[in-house]
Design a protein around this motif. Structure first.
Motif, short mmCIF file in Angstrom:
data_model
loop_
_atom_site.label_atom_id
_atom_site.label_comp_id
_atom_site.label_asym_id
_atom_site.label_seq_id
_atom_site.Cartn_x
_atom_site.Cartn_y
_atom_site.Cartn_z
N MET A 63 35.19 41.80 41.67
CA MET A 63 35.31 40.67 40.75
C MET A 63 34.63 40.95 39.41
O MET A 63 34.96 40.31 38.41
CB MET A 63 34.75 39.40 41.39
CG MET A 63 35.57 38.88 42.53
SD MET A 63 34.65 37.60 43.41
CE MET A 63 35.96 36.48 43.85
N PHE A 64 33.70 41.89 39.38
CA PHE A 64 33.05 42.25 38.11
C PHE A 64 34.05 42.87 37.13
O PHE A 64 33.81 42.88 35.93
CB PHE A 64 31.89 43.23 38.33
CG PHE A 64 30.65 42.59 38.89
CD1 PHE A 64 30.12 41.42 38.38
CD2 PHE A 64 29.98 43.20 39.94
CE1 PHE A 64 28.97 40.85 38.89
CE2 PHE A 64 28.82 42.65 40.46
CZ PHE A 64 28.32 41.47 39.94
N SER A 65 35.14 43.41 37.64
CA SER A 65 36.10 44.10 36.76
C SER A 65 37.25 43.20 36.32
O SER A 65 38.16 43.66 35.64
CB SER A 65 36.66 45.33 37.47
OG SER A 65 37.43 44.94 38.59
N THR A 66 37.24 41.94 36.69
CA THR A 66 38.32 41.03 36.32
C THR A 66 37.87 40.11 35.19
O THR A 66 36.69 40.04 34.87
CB THR A 66 38.76 40.18 37.52
OG1 THR A 66 37.68 39.33 37.90
CG2 THR A 66 39.18 41.04 38.70
N GLY A 67 38.84 39.41 34.64
CA GLY A 67 38.49 38.54 33.52
C GLY A 67 38.84 37.08 33.71
O GLY A 67 38.62 36.26 32.83
N HIS A 68 39.40 36.74 34.88
CA HIS A 68 39.76 35.34 35.09
C HIS A 68 39.92 35.05 36.58
O HIS A 68 39.99 35.96 37.41
CB HIS A 68 41.03 34.97 34.31
CG HIS A 68 42.20 35.85 34.62
ND1 HIS A 68 43.07 35.61 35.65
CD2 HIS A 68 42.63 36.99 34.02
CE1 HIS A 68 43.99 36.56 35.67
NE2 HIS A 68 43.74 37.41 34.70
N ASP A 69 40.02 33.77 36.90
CA ASP A 69 40.01 33.31 38.28
C ASP A 69 41.16 33.87 39.10
O ASP A 69 40.97 34.30 40.25
CB ASP A 69 40.03 31.78 38.31
CG ASP A 69 39.92 31.22 39.71
OD1 ASP A 69 38.96 31.59 40.41
OD2 ASP A 69 40.80 30.43 40.10
#
Length: 135
Positions: free
Chosen positions: A89-95
């Motif tokens: 999840m650290f590498s994503t930008g949205h829900d």
């Protein structure tokens, strides 16, 4: 004394800003999963209204990956409300992206960096047994 307990477990090898970020996200999940924990809005002496906060304490613990995975297994066994935060999840930008990378995780080997637990006091205590409070 409350019948339920809320605990956050954050991985002990994260940078401090990451730990704070994970706990903040998990706290919003707890509020969403259990809106009854929210009290009345705060009002100052001039009548300015502020938001609501939890009516019960929330404790923050730390653990390595193995401790998080153990707490997760016990939480599943005990039927606790849980909110996981995995490393991807650290590498994503949205829900939506967060939910997509979470769904790709191996359920038996989640790469947890944080976990929120809420449920009966004794069941949460069992899941966090032996974990130290976050300093």
């Amino acid at each position: 004394m409350f019948d339920t307990k809320i605990a956050f477990i954050v991985r002990n090898d994260l940078a401090h800003w990451q730990r704070m970020n994970v706990v903040a996200f998990l706290a919003t999940g707890i509020a969403s999963a259990a809106p009854e924990i929210l009290g009345e809005p705060y009002v100052d002496a001039r009548g300015h209204e502020y938001g609501s906060m939890s009516i019960q304490p929330m404790l923050v613990f730390e653990a390595g990956l193995d401790g998080l995975q153990k707490a997760h297994r016990i939480g599943l066994e005990r039927g606790l409300t849980m909110l996981p935060y995995v490393f991807a999840m650290f590498s994503t930008g949205h829900d939506e992206a967060n939910r997509a990378v979470f769904q790709e995780e191996d359920p038996d080997n989640l790469q947890l960096v944080g976990l929120a637990l809420r449920g009966p006091r004794k069941a949460v205590d069992k899941a966090i047994k032996g974990l130290p409070l976050h300093p």
